[in-house]
Write an enzyme that holds these catalytic residues in place. Structure first.
Site, mmCIF file in Angstrom:
data_model
loop_
_atom_site.group_PDB
_atom_site.id
_atom_site.type_symbol
_atom_site.label_atom_id
_atom_site.label_comp_id
_atom_site.label_asym_id
_atom_site.label_seq_id
_atom_site.Cartn_x
_atom_site.Cartn_y
_atom_site.Cartn_z
ATOM 1 N N LYS A 89 0.848 -1.191 0.000
ATOM 2 C CA LYS A 89 0.000 0.000 0.000
ATOM 3 C C LYS A 89 0.885 1.244 0.000
ATOM 4 O O LYS A 89 1.957 1.254 0.610
ATOM 5 C CB LYS A 89 -0.900 -0.039 1.236
ATOM 6 C CG LYS A 89 -2.028 0.969 1.256
ATOM 7 C CD LYS A 89 -2.952 0.684 2.439
ATOM 8 C CE LYS A 89 -4.111 1.657 2.504
ATOM 9 N NZ LYS A 89 -5.052 1.299 3.598
ATOM 10 N N SER A 122 -10.408 -1.038 6.263
ATOM 11 C CA SER A 122 -9.678 -0.751 5.029
ATOM 12 C C SER A 122 -8.957 -1.936 4.401
ATOM 13 O O SER A 122 -8.510 -1.849 3.260
ATOM 14 C CB SER A 122 -8.664 0.376 5.263
ATOM 15 O OG SER A 122 -9.322 1.595 5.472
ATOM 16 N N SER A 168 -9.591 1.501 2.346
ATOM 17 C CA SER A 168 -8.662 2.319 1.599
ATOM 18 C C SER A 168 -7.556 1.527 0.900
ATOM 19 O O SER A 168 -6.729 2.114 0.198
ATOM 20 C CB SER A 168 -8.026 3.359 2.521
ATOM 21 O OG SER A 168 -7.291 2.741 3.564
#
Length: 530
Positions: A138, A238, A214
């Site tokens: 990420k 997320s 996310s």
């Protein structure tokens, strides 16, 4: 001081990213012209139509789990270099279909893979349990020499990271190969996939649907096999919501079982409210365990003062579990695809001999309101400050998780609230402790989301994931089934738009029982595959 032309910087950033994709891996315009957030096309079909991957590359990227792939590399049946090449190429193609990458460093990956092959040949052993395994990260996770803009316009002028995050160092020491970083939504606090720098990430199953957030880019890459293992983060859902939206596995561990230090700054140092944690995303439950075991056995507390000195312990496998089932919160009922596939999963688990206990749970709104009071205490609000620093427009999706929507009119956050909030969390945890004790369950099975993937911009608050962040309970997502426009056709529900989208459910364990939760995840996943 001259005024900064942010749009020019955005255009330069995107152009630099695209230029790092080798020309021979570029998709033709006949394919890319179909890639829009409004398209109902499947990226799986577009990838097949493009025909850029060889049979061997398809085999490497689709046939194996992380466990089996590392075994093949360790025996020399597959080289790290060939594996890295296949995943770099596929990730590049998946990116062109889903807009899922932020940073691309395929050259570094191939250099690393070549070194790993030489090490194995010379030493006759692997570097570690992840030797040669490609891993995506990420965007917030620092990789030395790479940028961590996190989709903030103001971060476009930041220099690249001058050191790795602790998790990056630990994965590298275990033999991992890093090749790209993945997209996130603005502020990383919404279950969406859009920011003003990189744009919107698309769901590979149907481009007009959201991949969640996310950890949006991670989910898109894993869903279309551009990645075999990725690292996301979770403060309200997320990891878990993107996992269910794209049909992959995800795990949110107890906070501080994994190291958090030396990542891109997103919150005040020492924040003790509802805290984020890193979490693995993968294609099988066993691969989640591989990730967690590898990191914890390497003793992250030696490198990160926030990591808990709790050694890894293998949880003995229980082939017959006692499973609590919480089907929904009546105030936020699940949509037909989730209701149907959860009921099917529970039926199959019961038929396989697992004990099912139906659970009546406290309202999820209670957890949401407590969590939002915590978030409101952060008067600095770094993510929103970063948006303001870049003079960029806040995205519309931020409204879904605005703390003000869940707080009483006139609510004023001050530090005296800390004690009251802590007491409310204690009471909420006691409610769940009573349920756990009386039912005698090993794990709780419940929704991870009200529905399957939704059209872009239509996801609401994270009612089914945030309770476990508030209580700090480890939780995983198991993909199971798909939305079906015929089976899920109900009055008032449009089943056509989500037809074919992955579905699944969430498994929740007690705090610090990460190993037991992962064991139960493996057992339940294996049962449903049988």
């Amino acid at each position: 001081m001259a005024e900064v032309n942010w749009q020019q910087l955005i255009n330069q950033k995107r152009a630099t990213r695209e230029a790092l994709i080798p020309e021979q891996w570029l998709l033709p315009a006949t394919i890319t012209s179909k890639v829009t957030p409004q398209s109902t096309a499947s990226a799986f079909e577009l990838l097949s139509e493009a025909g850029l991957l060889t049979e061997r590359e398809i085999d490497i990227t689709e046939k194996y789990t992380a466990v089996s792939l590392t075994a093949k590399i360790a025996t020399g049946e597959l080289s790290s270099y060939d594996v890295a090449t296949a995943f770099c190429k596929r990730a590049a193609i998946v990116h062109q279909l889903t807009n899922s990458l932020t940073e691309i460093f395929f050259d570094k990956a191939l250099e690393r893979a070549r070194w790993l092959d030489e090490y194995l040949s010379k030493e006759g052993k692997t570097v570690g349990p992840l030797h040669g395994l490609p891993i995506t990260l990420k965007d917030m996770i620092h990789v030395k020499g790479q940028y961590s803009t996190m989709g903030f316009v103001g971060h476009l002028r930041h220099p690249p990271a001058d050191e790795n995050a602790v998790i990056t160092d630990m994965l590298e020491a275990a033999g991992a190969v890093f090749y790209c970083k993945t997209n996130v939504p603005q502020t990383l606090f919404v279950c969406e996939s859009f920011n003003n720098v990189f744009g919107r990430t698309l769901n590979p199953y149907k481009l007009c649907l959201s991949p969640g957030g996310s950890s949006s880019g991670e989910a898109a890459q894993l869903g279309l096999c551009g990645s075999i293992m990725g690292v996301g983060s979770d403060i309200a859902g997320s990891v878990r919501v993107p996992a269910i939206f794209t049909g992959v596995y995800g795990f949110r561990p107890t906070v501080n079982r994994l190291p958090w230090s030396k990542q891109a700054e997103l919150a005040l140092k020492g924040w003790q409210g509802v805290q984020p944690t890193l979490g693995p995303m993968a294609r099988t439950a066993q691969d989640l365990t591989l990730f967690m075991k590898t990191i914890i056995q390497a003793e992250p507390w030696r490198y990160d003062s926030t990591a808990l000195a709790i050694p890894w312990h293998d949880a003995p496998r229980k082939d017959k579990l006692t499973i609590g089932v919480w089907s929904q919160d009546p105030q936020f009922p699940v949509f037909p695809p989730i209701a149907r596939t959860m009921a099917s999963a529970v039926g199959r688990l019961r038929a396989a001999g697992h004990t099912i206990k139906i659970i009546e749970a406290p309202p999820t709104m209670k957890a949401m309101k407590i969590a939002m009071r915590w978030f409101a205490l952060d008067q600095v609000n770094l993510p929103l400050k970063f948006v303001q620093d870049g003079a960029e427009s806040p995205i519309a999706d931020l409204d879904a998780m605005d703390p003000g929507k869940f707080l009483d009119p006139g609510y004023v956050a001050d530090l005296s609230e800390n004690i009251s909030i802590s007491a409310d969390i204690h009471d909420y945890r006691e409610e769940w402790a009573k349920i756990w004790r009386e039912a005698g369950i090993d794990v709780l099975l419940c929704p991870a989301s009200r529905g399957s993937a939704v059209p872009h911009g239509e996801f609401g608050p994270l009612m089914y994931t945030i309770p476990w962040n508030l209580l700090d309970f480890p939780s995983s997502v198991v993909p199971f089934g798909k939305a079906d426009k015929t089976l899920d056709s109900k009055d008032g529900y449009d089943s056509t738009v989500v037809d074919g989208a992955p579905t699944g459910f969430q498994l929740v364990g007690w705090r610090f029982q990460d190993e037991q939760t992962l064991m139960a995840t493996e057992v339940i996943a294996d049962t449903l595959k049988a």
